[in-house]
Design an enzyme around this catalytic site. Structure first.
Site, PDB file in Angstrom:
ATOM      1  N   HIS A 187       0.792  -1.190  -0.129  1.00 30.48           N
ATOM      2  CA  HIS A 187       0.004   0.236  -0.048  1.00 30.48           C
ATOM      3  C   HIS A 187       0.931   1.221  -0.102  1.00 30.48           C
ATOM      4  CE1 HIS A 187      -3.740  -1.765   2.283  1.00 30.48           C
ATOM      5  NE2 HIS A 187      -3.876  -1.492   0.700  1.00 30.48           N
ATOM      6  N   CYS A 283      -2.203   3.006   9.119  1.00 28.22           N
ATOM      7  CA  CYS A 283      -3.310   1.574   8.796  1.00 28.22           C
ATOM      8  C   CYS A 283      -4.433   1.723   9.739  1.00 28.22           C
ATOM      9  CB  CYS A 283      -2.513   0.365   8.574  1.00 28.22           C
ATOM     10  SG  CYS A 283      -1.409   0.420   7.413  1.00 28.22           S
TER      11      CYS A 283
END
Ligand code: ARG
Length: 291
Positions: A187, A283
């Site tokens: 990511h 996150c």
């Protein structure tokens, strides 16, 4: 209230010549308690279902992060965790909110599909009216990072390149597509972090990006803080900044001094249990901008 602390940065190689005084601005974050956190499948190289997770410890570490945000004067909203969705604690992936407009997520892996609807329902219940259910896969702030000038957008492992145009159209910000090439940094938020969005200031790990994307980053952000491999490997780029405080994984010690030299205050956090799912500070944190 946020600390209104003006630090005096000392210049260092790569730092802006006249590093500005830093100022924290109050933020609104969305988090989801890790009540059902587990590592039962592996969709990124950090996840090993054979390794036990200490749920109590995960919970305590997550609470520490939540409490730290609140102590710094930020607002933390809570999303109700759902059984059977062990990755829901990684709330950053559920949407991207800019100017109060909510770009919903669409997850790449079946295991996380239902999280997208849970997020959209939360936004509807909270009175957000501009909510877009996307046609293309995008994993929210996992792959989208917001600066004053750009929407930085990762691709290569999760978010579809087609989601970039969709995001630009809905959010009205110019999208800069960046190619991720190392599966450990699957990511964008595992390899790049916005330190000061108003000043377009970021830190990143070049090794996570293709040569062309590295050149784009160097061109757009010549003053960026460049992370070393060891700090990136400790997920040190998975950080959250309020403009002054930078909350980041405690093992990324090599980033502390460069951050201080730029006038930031590093706030080391231990999220070791959540790291077993492939996530850390960022996150677990979705920022609600203008919401
Ligand atoms: N286990 C999760 C996944 O692989 C971790 C997500 C981390 N979130 C993030 N914003 N990078 O999807």
């Amino acid at each position: 209230m946020p600390t209104d602390h003006q630090a005096t940065p000392t210049p260092h190689r790569g730092a802006p010549r006249h590093a500005p005084g830093r100022r924290a601005t109050p933020r609104r974050y969305l988090m989801c308690p890790p009540a059902h956190f587990q590592v039962t499948y592996s969709i990124n190289p950090w996840m090993d279902p054979g390794k036990p997770v200490d749920l109590r410890l995960a919970q305590a570490q997550w609470e520490d992060l939540r409490d730290r945000y609140r102590a710094l004067g930020h607002t933390v909203e809570l999303l109700t965790p759902r059984p059977g969705l062990p990755d829901m604690v990684f709330a950053a992936n559920g949407a991207t909110v800019v100017d109060g407009r909510v770009l919903g997520a669409r997850f790449a892996y079946r295991e996380r599909h239902e999280e997208a609807a849970a997020h959209r329902e939360w936004f509807r219940a909270e009175g957000f009216t501009e909510i877009h259910e996307p046609a293309h896969v995008n994993e929210g702030e996992g792959d989208f990072a917001v600066t004053a000038s750009y929407l930085l957008a990762g691709r290569g492992f999760r978010s579809s390149p087609l989601s970039h145009g969709e995001a630009q159209e809905f959010l009205g910000r110019p999208v800069i597509g960046l190619d991720l090439v190392d599966p450990r940094y699957y990511h964008l938020d595992t390899a790049l972090s916005v330190l000061d969005e108003a000043g377009d200031e970021i830190m990143y790990y070049p090794g996570a990006f293709s040569p062309g994307s590295r050149a784009v980053l160097a061109r757009l952000f010549p003053d960026a803080l460049i992370a070393e491999e060891a700090d990136a490997a400790a997920l040190g780029l998975n950080a959250v900044s309020d403009g002054l405080h930078v909350l980041l994984p405690q093992a990324a010690t090599g980033l502390f001094d460069p951050l201080r030299e730029r006038g930031f205050v590093p706030v080391p956090m231990d999220l070791g249990e959540l790291l077993k799912g492939g996530g850390s500070v960022k996150c677990c944190t979705q920022e609600l901008r203008g919401g």
